[in-house]
Design an enzyme around this catalytic site. Structure first.
Site, PDB file in Angstrom:
ATOM      1  N   THR A 140     181.635 136.330  52.057  1.00 46.30           N
ATOM      2  CA  THR A 140     182.049 135.065  52.675  1.00 46.30           C
ATOM      3  C   THR A 140     181.609 133.887  51.806  1.00 46.30           C
ATOM      4  O   THR A 140     180.863 134.044  50.837  1.00 46.30           O
ATOM      5  CB  THR A 140     181.425 134.877  54.071  1.00 46.30           C
ATOM      6  OG1 THR A 140     180.023 134.648  53.903  1.00 46.30           O
ATOM      7  CG2 THR A 140     181.637 136.092  54.959  1.00 46.30           C
ATOM      8  N   CYS A 141     182.038 132.687  52.209  1.00 47.95           N
ATOM      9  CA  CYS A 141     181.703 131.482  51.448  1.00 47.95           C
ATOM     10  C   CYS A 141     180.325 130.932  51.802  1.00 47.95           C
ATOM     11  O   CYS A 141     179.876 129.949  51.222  1.00 47.95           O
ATOM     12  CB  CYS A 141     182.741 130.399  51.717  1.00 47.95           C
ATOM     13  SG  CYS A 141     184.399 130.944  51.294  1.00 47.95           S
ATOM     14  N   ASP A 142     179.649 131.559  52.785  1.00 47.92           N
ATOM     15  CA  ASP A 142     178.368 131.004  53.234  1.00 47.92           C
ATOM     16  C   ASP A 142     177.210 131.514  52.379  1.00 47.92           C
ATOM     17  O   ASP A 142     177.178 132.680  51.984  1.00 47.92           O
ATOM     18  CB  ASP A 142     178.142 131.398  54.703  1.00 47.92           C
ATOM     19  CG  ASP A 142     176.940 130.694  55.296  1.00 47.92           C
ATOM     20  OD1 ASP A 142     176.253 129.951  54.561  1.00 47.92           O
ATOM     21  OD2 ASP A 142     176.681 130.890  56.492  1.00 47.92           O
TER      22      ASP A 142
END
Ligand SMILES: *Cc1c(COP(=O)(O)O)cnc(C)c1O
Length: 383
Positions: free
Chosen positions: A333-335
């Site tokens: 994910t982008c987190d």
């Protein structure tokens, strides 16, 4: 979550193992959660052996998958349910609600009705208000009273949120019986991944004493003790001695009066060792003095238990043919919290290499999210 935590890593694999994982990915894609029915059967038989005379009720929430439920049902396992959805899973497999206990201490009346429709007739409560919700069905249902015992050694302490105080149990049992309820016994859950048997032993002994005191005054003697779940697995891979762990629990149970019906609600112990996660390296980057590898599964997916369940899963890389260097494994994910493990020493991996997570059956898929609209790992059943 603690990506820095010390974690066991296995380097390399036998040619058969490597071929097994590569073949699964070739056929089903990646990421995967691989359920081994054989390992599930082994865990069930091992727990039966460790806790003879105890009826096992699998806590479905740990890994609510039809193949797991079906395999355990074939072995004679019963089920611990806490929601309509879990009962629905049993219904779809034509497993009778009579093989269940409903263990959620706090329920909507609609959930009680759904449970009764599904054939579930044993409910756990821990206070009079909850007991009163069952009043219309008090002649049809059996009630277990949940008692709280704090658990310093458990990874997840469940006695903070549920359970009456031991000193309240007698009044609750007697008032319940006076109001016409079939109060049948006591239950507790010491907390999950409880690594010190003394916690179970103390709770068993305390419940044995409470049942004795209650039965001196009760209209109908309490005849069931439900010792909950919490039995651990060896995430540290440090040779945890299961025989030494279960022996004192077995002794405490043997010291109770023989006419007690004994129940346990294992989740993790049955299912954690039966599932492996297979993920693929989808990208790599050199950042500072560390090599980052990005996998197609992570903290928002199958590794969500690192956050919710405080678990640190043993990892395996299939190759062991290159020098090791400091490395980080991150999720897709982008987190930035989506980092599975830091402080690793790994051989240089390539895009397409596989990373295996072990002991990944309990509280993994169950809590994974669809963040970034990524697909959940596909569940594949083998053996
Ligand atoms: C979650 C839960 C279990 C299973 O616990 P494990 O630690 O996975 O064995 C059993 N009983 C109740 C009431 C639970 O909430």
């Amino acid at each position: 979550m603690n990506p820095q935590a010390k974690r066991p890593v296995r380097y390399g694999a036998t040619p058969e193992e490597a071929a097994f994982y590569r073949d699964l990915v070739a056929r089903h894609g990646s990421p995967l959660l691989v359920v081994s029915r054989e390992a599930l059967r082994r865990q069930y038989q091992s727990l039966q052996h460790q806790l003879p005379g105890v009826s096992l009720y699998y806590a479905i929430k740990a890994f609510p998958h039809p193949a797991v439920v079906e395999t355990l049902a074939e072995l004679g396992c019963h089920f611990d349910v806490a929601s309509e959805g879990e009962l629905e899973l049993l219904r779809a497999l034509r497993i009778s609600g009579r093989k269940t206990i409903h263990t959620h201490p706090v329920k909507k009346v609609d959930q009680i009705k759904a449970a009764l429709r599904g054939g579930s007739t044993t409910f756990v409560v821990d206070n009079l208000d909850e007991l009163k919700k069952l009043t219309p069905w008090r002649h049809r249902v059996g009630v277990l009273l949940r008692v709280a015992f704090r658990s310093p050694s458990a990874a997840v302490d469940l006695s903070r949120k549920f359970g009456c105080l031991p000193e309240q149990a007698k009044a609750l049992a007697l008032e319940g019986q006076a109001a016409g309820f079939q109060v049948r016994g006591l239950s507790f859950h010491v907390g999950s991944q409880s690594t010190d048997p003394a916690t179970h032993v103390a709770a068993i002994e305390a419940c044995g004493r409470l049942i004795g005191e209650i039965n001196r005054e009760a209209r109908h003697p309490l005849a069931t003790l439900d010792i909950g779940g919490g039995f651990p697995v060896d995430y540290a891979q440090a040779g945890f001695d299961f025989d030494a762990y279960f022996a004192p629990i077995r002794e405490a149970l043997a010291a109770l009066t023989d006419d007690l019906h004994l129940i346990a609600e294992p989740g993790r112990y049955l299912v954690a060792p039966a599932v492996r996660a297979v993920s693929t390296v989808i990208g790599k980057a050199r950042r500072g003095d560390r090599q980052w590898y990005y996998l197609d599964d992570g903290i928002y997916g199958s590794y969500s238990g690192q956050l919710f369940d405080h678990a640190v899963y043993p990892l395996q890389v299939l190759r062991d043919d290159r020098p090791r260097h400091p490395a980080v494994l991150a999720g897709p994910t982008c987190d930035s919290i989506d980092v599975i493990a830091e402080g690793l020493e790994l051989p240089e991996l390539e895009e397409g290499d596989l990373v295996i997570g072990h002991l990944m059956g309990a509280y993994t898929a169950a809590t994974s999210t669809r963040f970034n609209s990524l697909n959940a790992a596909k569940v594949v059943v083998v053996e």
